[in-house]
Enzyme design. Structure first.
Site, mmCIF file in Angstrom:
data_model
loop_
_atom_site.group_PDB
_atom_site.id
_atom_site.type_symbol
_atom_site.label_atom_id
_atom_site.label_comp_id
_atom_site.label_asym_id
_atom_site.label_seq_id
_atom_site.Cartn_x
_atom_site.Cartn_y
_atom_site.Cartn_z
ATOM 1 N N CYS A 1 0.825 -1.208 0.000
ATOM 2 C CA CYS A 1 0.000 0.000 0.000
ATOM 3 C C CYS A 1 0.864 1.265 0.000
ATOM 4 O O CYS A 1 1.450 1.577 -1.028
ATOM 5 C CB CYS A 1 -0.989 -0.057 1.153
ATOM 6 S SG CYS A 1 -2.431 0.949 0.845
ATOM 7 N N HIS B 1 -3.283 -5.183 1.563
ATOM 8 C CA HIS B 1 -2.620 -5.449 2.846
ATOM 9 C C HIS B 1 -2.633 -6.943 3.172
ATOM 10 O O HIS B 1 -3.521 -7.404 3.904
ATOM 11 C CB HIS B 1 -3.365 -4.718 3.975
ATOM 12 C CG HIS B 1 -3.188 -3.241 3.981
ATOM 13 N ND1 HIS B 1 -2.313 -2.591 4.823
ATOM 14 C CD2 HIS B 1 -3.779 -2.285 3.238
ATOM 15 C CE1 HIS B 1 -2.369 -1.292 4.614
ATOM 16 N NE2 HIS B 1 -3.261 -1.073 3.650
ATOM 17 N N GLU C 1 -0.963 -8.512 5.257
ATOM 18 C CA GLU C 1 -0.761 -8.751 6.700
ATOM 19 C C GLU C 1 -2.070 -8.688 7.487
ATOM 20 O O GLU C 1 -2.109 -9.078 8.652
ATOM 21 C CB GLU C 1 0.260 -7.745 7.260
ATOM 22 C CG GLU C 1 -0.254 -6.339 7.545
ATOM 23 C CD GLU C 1 -0.514 -5.474 6.313
ATOM 24 O OE1 GLU C 1 -0.350 -5.954 5.171
ATOM 25 O OE2 GLU C 1 -0.898 -4.296 6.517
HETATM 26 N N1 GLN Z 1 -3.442 6.303 0.490
HETATM 27 C C1 GLN Z 1 -2.242 6.075 1.237
HETATM 28 C C2 GLN Z 1 -1.050 6.766 0.607
HETATM 29 O O1 GLN Z 1 -1.048 7.062 -0.548
HETATM 30 C C3 GLN Z 1 -1.938 4.601 1.377
HETATM 31 C C4 GLN Z 1 -3.014 3.921 2.175
HETATM 32 C C5 GLN Z 1 -2.551 2.702 2.891
HETATM 33 O O2 GLN Z 1 -1.343 2.444 3.016
HETATM 34 N N2 GLN Z 1 -3.477 1.951 3.443
HETATM 35 O O3 GLN Z 1 -0.080 7.017 1.288
#
Ligand code: GLN
Length: 188
Positions: free
Chosen positions: A79, A171, A173
Site C-alpha cells: 500500500c 494489505h 498482513e
Molecule cells: N493512500 C495512502 C497513501 O497514498 C496509502 C493507504 C494505505 O497504506 N493503506 O499514502
C-alpha cells in the site's frame, strides 16, 4: 532462518511482525539505519506515504533503504509502501525510492471504494485465490519492462515484482493468508 525488518516509523507494523513470526522467520521493527545490516529483507508497510517519506528522511532511512535494496536485499512494499518504492507517482513530483519500474496512482480506487476486500488471483501463488484488503489503496498505472505484473482488480494492476522487490496495493498482513509473505521470504 531469514530475518525480515518492518519499517516501524508509521503505519501497520505489528501485523507484519506477527505474520513474519507465524511463518517461522525473525521479525525486527526497524527505526534506525544501523539495523539494516542484520536483515535479509525489509517490509515497507501501509500507512500514509507522505508521512512515511518525511519520517524516513528525518531518521536517515530514505537513502539507506534505497542503498540496502540496491545491494540486492529484498523489499516488500504494501500500500503506502508500494507508493514509496515506485519509479514515480502519477501527477506528482514527490520523491520515491525508485526500486521498481512502476508509475502509481495514490488513492486510485476512488471514494466509493475507499476500503474493500476481494479475492484475487496472484501470479506465482498456488492454490486458491488470495484475500486482498484494500484501504484507500493505490494502483499501478504503468509497468516498465523491468517489472512484472502479478495481479489485477477491475483491470488495475495491484501487485508487481522486479527481482527481489514485491509490491502490493493491498494489505496481506491483515489476513491469515501468508502465501505472499512466504513467496517474498523464499526469494531472499
Ligand atoms: N493512500 C495512502 C497513501 O497514498 C496509502 C493507504 C494505505 O497504506 N493503506 O499514502
Amino acid at each position: 532462518m531469514k530475518t525480515i525488518g518492518v519499517l516501524a516509523l508509521q503505519g501497520a507494523v505489528s501485523e507484519h511482525l506477527e505474520a513474519i513470526k507465524s511463518i517461522g522467520a525473525t521479525g525486527i521493527a526497524v527505526k534506525h539505519p544501523d539495523q539494516l545490516s542484520q536483515l535479509d529483507g525489509l517490509i515497507l508497510p501501509g500507512g500514509e506515504s507522505t508521512t512515511m517519506r518525511r519520517l524516513m528522511k528525518k531518521y536517515d532511512l530514505f537513502e539507506t533503504v534505497k542503498a540496502f535494496a540496491e545491494t540486492g536485499k529484498g523489499i516488500m512494499g504494501t500500500c503506502a509502501g508500494l507508493v514509496l518504492t515506485a519509479r514515480e507517482i502519477d501527477e506528482s513530483q514527490d520523491e520515491t525510492l525508485q526500486l521498481i519500474d512502476t508509475t502509481v496512482v495514490r488513492n486510485g480506487f476512488g471514494r466509493q471504494k475507499d476500503s474493500f476486500e476481494t479475492m484475487i488471483v496472484v501470479k506465482g501463488l498456488t492454490g486458491s485465490a488470495f484475500p486482498a484488503v484494500f484501504i484507500r489503496a493505490p494502483y499501478i498505472v504503468a509497468v516498465g519492462k523491468e517489472a512484472e505484473t502479478l495481479a489485477f482488480v477491475d483491470n488495475k494492476c495491484v501487485a508487481a515484482r522486479q527481482g527481489k522487490v514485491i509490491v502490493t496495493a493491498f494489505h496481506p498482513e491483515l489476513t491469515n493468508d501468508t502465501r505472499l509473505l512466504e513467496l517474498f521470504v523464499s526469494i531472499l
